[in-house]
Design a protein around this motif. Sequence first.
Motif, PDB file in Angstrom:
ATOM      1  N   PHE A  43       5.150  -1.354   5.807  1.00 29.29           N
ATOM      2  CA  PHE A  43       5.982  -2.058   4.969  1.00 29.29           C
ATOM      3  C   PHE A  43       7.085  -1.737   4.453  1.00 29.29           C
ATOM      4  N   GLY A 104       0.079 -14.590   9.251  1.00 28.50           N
ATOM      5  CA  GLY A 104       0.472 -13.766   9.619  1.00 28.50           C
ATOM      6  C   GLY A 104       0.199 -13.493  11.335  1.00 28.50           C
ATOM      7  N   GLY A 242       7.270 -11.435   8.872  1.00 27.34           N
ATOM      8  CA  GLY A 242       7.040 -10.262   7.993  1.00 27.34           C
ATOM      9  C   GLY A 242       7.996  -8.974   8.258  1.00 27.34           C
ATOM     10  N   LYS A 243       7.903  -8.611   9.928  1.00 23.81           N
ATOM     11  CA  LYS A 243       8.627  -7.415  10.290  1.00 23.81           C
ATOM     12  C   LYS A 243      10.280  -7.685  10.376  1.00 23.81           C
ATOM     13  N   SER A 246      11.475  -8.600   6.336  1.00 27.26           N
ATOM     14  CA  SER A 246      11.099  -7.925   5.336  1.00 27.26           C
ATOM     15  C   SER A 246      10.557  -8.440   4.072  1.00 27.26           C
ATOM     16  N   THR A 248       6.776  -8.944   4.048  1.00 28.20           N
ATOM     17  CA  THR A 248       5.379  -8.765   4.924  1.00 28.20           C
ATOM     18  C   THR A 248       4.328  -9.425   3.946  1.00 28.20           C
ATOM     19  N   LYS A 251       3.001 -13.414   4.739  1.00 26.40           N
ATOM     20  CA  LYS A 251       2.105 -13.419   5.979  1.00 26.40           C
ATOM     21  C   LYS A 251       2.170 -14.809   6.445  1.00 26.40           C
TER      22      LYS A 251
END
Length: 393
Positions: A43, A104, A242-243, A246, A248, A251
């Motif tokens: 993260f 997520g 999330g990835k 940024s 995360t 979800k």
Amino acid sequence: MARMTSSARPLLNRRLAEFGTTIFAEMSALAVRTGAINLGQGFPDTDGPEQVREAAVRALRDGRGNQYPPGPGVPELRTAIADHQRRRYGLEFDPDTEVLVTAGATEAIAASLLALVEPGDEVVALEPYYDSYAASIALAGGTRVPVTLRPHEGSFRLDLDELRDAITPRTRLLLINTPHNPTGTVLTRAELTAVAELAVERDLLVVTDEVYEHLTYDDAEHVPLATLPGMRGRTVTIGSSGKTFSFTGWKVGWVTAAPELVAAVRSAKQFLTYVSAGPFQYAVAEALALPDSYFEEFRASMTAKRDLLAAGLTDAGFTVFRPQGTYFITTDIRPLGFDDGFAFCRALPERCGVVAIPNAVFYDDRTAGAPFVRFAFCKRDEVLSDAVTRLKA
């Protein structure tokens, strides 16, 4: 306190008994206890774009998403996901029948496997694999059949003959991850074409985890499996915000697939979280519409972080497998005189104040993953520089 039952049966469902507490929880707790720099769990240590965060605040204030959102996801986000797939890859999806928002990517994986796999089915997965894959296959009653990515000329590669040999009449589904966590491998167009041809030949479903789609480096190309001949109707594609942005903790993930596949996954998903992340869904819809410059700058920033950590790990004596994608670097610890990644990672915080993850937790064959250790580079440059200094010492 005595158990309120006379049965000798274990309390935990036997399908989950082998998993225990995740290595991420163990190593993150070790980082807190020792004050070590946590390069284990993936993260970021900074938030994503301010305008996206403000979009979430605005949604909260405007009362959008504060109550249950629609089960498939808010229309704005489903439309944004469909637009993203069309703009990036030329894939056309109906936002109403072919897009499903999930809690997520982890829920998307679980719901897909619970929906599509029955007891006795075999699921062929690339090894090493993200740990929730194994647990989700087990919960569905399936049998996981690993096909191991092996070191070759500085990266981890898929042996297509081994993949073909792993498929039996009981195989229901291929579980593919590219860009690949933890190795950083990005499967080539030729490799994915061979996977697609195999899926069509054997009439297999495919679940493809593409959450790192925007994090490819150098000349690596992300090729969505659903774009290849014969795959549009048999592929469940999993994505996540999330990835890429940024955030995360929000979800917000999704599934795109043919209507009958989305309907099946939705049937399982509705009994997991039902819905989640209401206001954040509106914010992610705005994030997906960011200009190409955002994605290019983000990739350039992560490339620089990769290079910084890779150089430091090399200088410290590790053998470094330079990743083509994701935000993880896999290393070989044998040049340092170690061959047990578990022992190495458990001692590392006390020795030099850095936390990493032993790759063996991502393998069925623990010996195959024993000498490999994963570091995350999705951290501030000064944190990475400090970690490099500690590792060199």
